[in-house]
Scaffold this motif. Structure first.
Motif, PDB file in Angstrom:
ATOM      1  N   VAL A  31     -85.440 -41.434  45.955  1.00 54.60           N
ATOM      2  CA  VAL A  31     -84.314 -40.796  45.262  1.00 54.60           C
ATOM      3  C   VAL A  31     -83.048 -41.614  45.452  1.00 54.60           C
ATOM      4  CG1 VAL A  31     -82.832 -38.752  45.214  1.00 54.60           C
ATOM      5  CG2 VAL A  31     -85.315 -38.483  45.352  1.00 54.60           C
ATOM      6  N   ASN A  32     -82.840 -42.123  46.661  1.00 52.91           N
ATOM      7  CA  ASN A  32     -81.637 -42.909  46.908  1.00 52.91           C
ATOM      8  C   ASN A  32     -81.680 -44.265  46.211  1.00 52.91           C
ATOM      9  OD1 ASN A  32     -80.095 -41.098  48.456  1.00 52.91           O
ATOM     10  ND2 ASN A  32     -81.320 -41.530  50.265  1.00 52.91           N
ATOM     11  N   LEU A  55     -77.486 -38.455  39.612  1.00 53.86           N
ATOM     12  CA  LEU A  55     -77.933 -37.138  40.062  1.00 53.86           C
ATOM     13  C   LEU A  55     -76.745 -36.372  40.655  1.00 53.86           C
ATOM     14  CD1 LEU A  55     -81.268 -38.182  41.814  1.00 53.86           C
ATOM     15  CD2 LEU A  55     -81.025 -37.093  39.578  1.00 53.86           C
ATOM     16  N   PRO A  56     -75.811 -35.971  39.819  1.00 51.92           N
ATOM     17  CA  PRO A  56     -74.647 -35.233  40.324  1.00 51.92           C
ATOM     18  C   PRO A  56     -75.026 -33.790  40.658  1.00 51.92           C
ATOM     19  CG  PRO A  56     -74.528 -35.402  37.945  1.00 51.92           C
ATOM     20  CD  PRO A  56     -75.737 -36.190  38.366  1.00 51.92           C
ATOM     21  N   GLY A  57     -74.940 -33.451  41.906  1.00 52.65           N
ATOM     22  CA  GLY A  57     -75.286 -32.093  42.325  1.00 52.65           C
ATOM     23  C   GLY A  57     -74.087 -31.362  42.903  1.00 52.65           C
ATOM     24  N   ARG A  80     -74.377 -37.356  47.876  1.00 55.64           N
ATOM     25  CA  ARG A  80     -75.142 -36.131  48.087  1.00 55.64           C
ATOM     26  C   ARG A  80     -75.579 -35.555  46.746  1.00 55.64           C
ATOM     27  NH1 ARG A  80     -72.303 -32.819  53.070  1.00 55.64           N
ATOM     28  NH2 ARG A  80     -73.726 -31.221  52.290  1.00 55.64           N
ATOM     29  N   VAL A  81     -76.579 -34.677  46.800  1.00 55.22           N
ATOM     30  CA  VAL A  81     -77.045 -34.035  45.567  1.00 55.22           C
ATOM     31  C   VAL A  81     -77.082 -32.523  45.780  1.00 55.22           C
ATOM     32  CG1 VAL A  81     -78.852 -33.904  43.811  1.00 55.22           C
ATOM     33  CG2 VAL A  81     -78.408 -36.076  44.971  1.00 55.22           C
ATOM     34  N   GLY A  82     -78.164 -32.043  46.409  1.00 55.53           N
ATOM     35  CA  GLY A  82     -78.316 -30.606  46.611  1.00 55.53           C
ATOM     36  C   GLY A  82     -78.227 -30.224  48.073  1.00 55.53           C
ATOM     37  N   THR A  83     -78.613 -28.999  48.368  1.00 61.30           N
ATOM     38  CA  THR A  83     -78.542 -28.480  49.728  1.00 61.30           C
ATOM     39  C   THR A  83     -79.361 -29.335  50.682  1.00 61.30           C
ATOM     40  OG1 THR A  83     -78.340 -26.255  48.807  1.00 61.30           O
ATOM     41  CG2 THR A  83     -78.887 -26.426  51.152  1.00 61.30           C
ATOM     42  N   PRO A  84     -78.762 -29.812  51.771  1.00 58.84           N
ATOM     43  CA  PRO A  84     -79.490 -30.700  52.687  1.00 58.84           C
ATOM     44  C   PRO A  84     -80.599 -30.005  53.448  1.00 58.84           C
ATOM     45  CG  PRO A  84     -77.316 -30.164  53.559  1.00 58.84           C
ATOM     46  CD  PRO A  84     -77.364 -29.620  52.164  1.00 58.84           C
TER      47      PRO A  84
END
Length: 418
Positions: A99-100, A256-258, A282-286
């Protein structure tokens, strides 16, 4: 006791990192697969139990603030930063390496294309170069990123990158250490070549972070990614990290703007406004449980005498000694090292190609190398196998000793001798 066994004892006795081995959960198995999954630091289970029982079980939602869950991706990123030669505020932890890679590569292309538009008559940057020997996932991601950004994808061997760069090159995705052979590529020179062509460099550090110096800031690397479950010992599936050089952060346009990377994450606005700094990655909840297990694992690097320089020195000594032992114990013609002998070109693993002189192309229904590794594991030496014919042995200096190295080579010699 053989001469090599006595040498191993002497080297272990003089090893400044020898005491760190006691910080890990180990047994009588010779574990040389830390380049796939690092060993468990002994204090991590207790820390994870606290996260589960107290932070989650008692504090519950309050832990986002009181236990520092919300800021964990940047806080842990700042702990990884010195291990890859970066100043604070440039590394964020979360998501997987794949993803990164996607985030970094697409953002790099967007910056390159923006550069061209800003110059008016600049070249059209519509090409991505990718390491032709890369780990398959990086290649898959690069292909998808190319389709998304309207770029052509060109696989190129790292050594050939300088000659392949052109005015249409937008970004180059490279591995610092080849996952199959252990070859260390020239990050400073390749990064400089990419910049001279007006493109952006994205480095995959999965097989170098925690094993050798990287120097992201020193060498002006644009973007980098890496996993944490190998030489950083973060645990199976532990979150990866993303490095965004400080001066590029205002321009980092994630595909991937979260909500976690929003300037006002709790504003719940329909329009996206990126946060400042590395938080943009960052994207979503870690993933809190894995994040905090990783944070605990990184405590090992706080031990007195533990440094990237000390780890690198021992890594080279371990791999040198292993190659010496292999030469002594393994019958001629049975294996061949495909890892460079030169220190400047070697990561922290040794890859040995099994020779067809071992017998038929397949042994017991399995490829030679696969069968050899299976037998090694049965005999208490754990490495791994990469198709079609490579045995990989990873050397994590924090817990691998010289006696481990000698034993592994000795067992290998007996195994391939029949």
């Amino acid at each position: 006791m053989s001469e090599l066994q006595r040498t191993a004892e002497d080297l272990d006795a003089a090893d400044p990192l020898a005491a760190v081995r006691g910080r890990f959960v180990l047994d009588d198995v010779t574990y040389l697969d830390g380049n796939s999954l690092g060993a468990l630091p002994a204090h991590v289970p207790g820390r994870v139990e606290d996260v589960v029982r107290r932070q989650w079980g008692e504090l519950r939602i309050r832990s986002w603030e009181e236990s520092g869950w919300w800021t964990a991706p940047e806080r842990i990123g700042d702990r990884i930063a010195p291990l890859v030669g970066a100043a604070a505020g440039q590394v964020v932890v979360g998501d997987s390496t794949s993803v990164n890679v996607f985030k970094a590569l697409v953002a790099a292309v967007r910056m390159a294309q923006e550069d061209g538009r800003g110059g008016g008559a600049g070249p059209v940057r519509d090409e991505i170069l990718v390491d032709a020997t890369t780990f398959p996932s990086d290649g898959y991601i690069a292909e998808s990123a190319a389709r998304m950004t309207g770029c052509a994808l060109r696989p190129v061997a790292p050594a050939e990158v300088p000659g392949a760069l052109g005015e249409r090159t937008a970004a180059v995705l490279l591995n610092h250490v080849d996952y199959r052979t252990g070859r260390l590529h020239d990050l400073p020179a390749l990064t400089a070549a990419v910049h001279a062509a007006g493109a952006y460099a994205v480095w995959d550090l999965c097989h170098s972070a925690g094993a050798l110096p990287v120097g992201l800031d020193e060498h002006g690397v644009d973007l980098a990614v890496g996993c944490t479950y190998k030489y950083l010992n973060g645990g199976p599936g532990s979150p990866a990290y993303l490095y965004v050089r400080r001066d590029l952060q205002p321009r980092f346009d994630s595909p991937l703007p979260g909500w976690n990377s929003h300037a006002e994450p709790f504003g719940m606005r329909s329009e996206y406004a990126p946060a400042s700094g590395a938080v943009r990655g960052r994207v979503g909840t870690p993933d809190i449980l894995s994040l905090l297990a990783l944070e605990a694992a990184l405590d090992v690097w706080d031990e007195e005498g533990v440094s990237v320089a000390a780890v690198r020195a021992k890594s080279l000594a371990l791999t040198d000694f292993f190659l010496r032992c292999v030469e002594e114990y393994v019958p001629d013609g049975r294996v061949e090292s495909v890892t460079p002998a030169a220190h400047a070109e070697r990561g922290s693993q040794v890859a040995l190609r099994c020779s067809p002189t071992l017998g038929s192309a397949r042994v017991g229904g399995a490829p030679i190398a696969g069968e050899v590794m299976k037998r090694l594991i049965e005999r208490g030496v754990v490495g791994d196998y990469r198709a079609p014919d490579v045995l990989r042995f990873g050397f994590t200096p924090l817990y691998v000793g010289f006696a481990d190295v000698e034993r592994a080579a000795r067992v290998l010699g007996r195994t391939v001798a029949g």
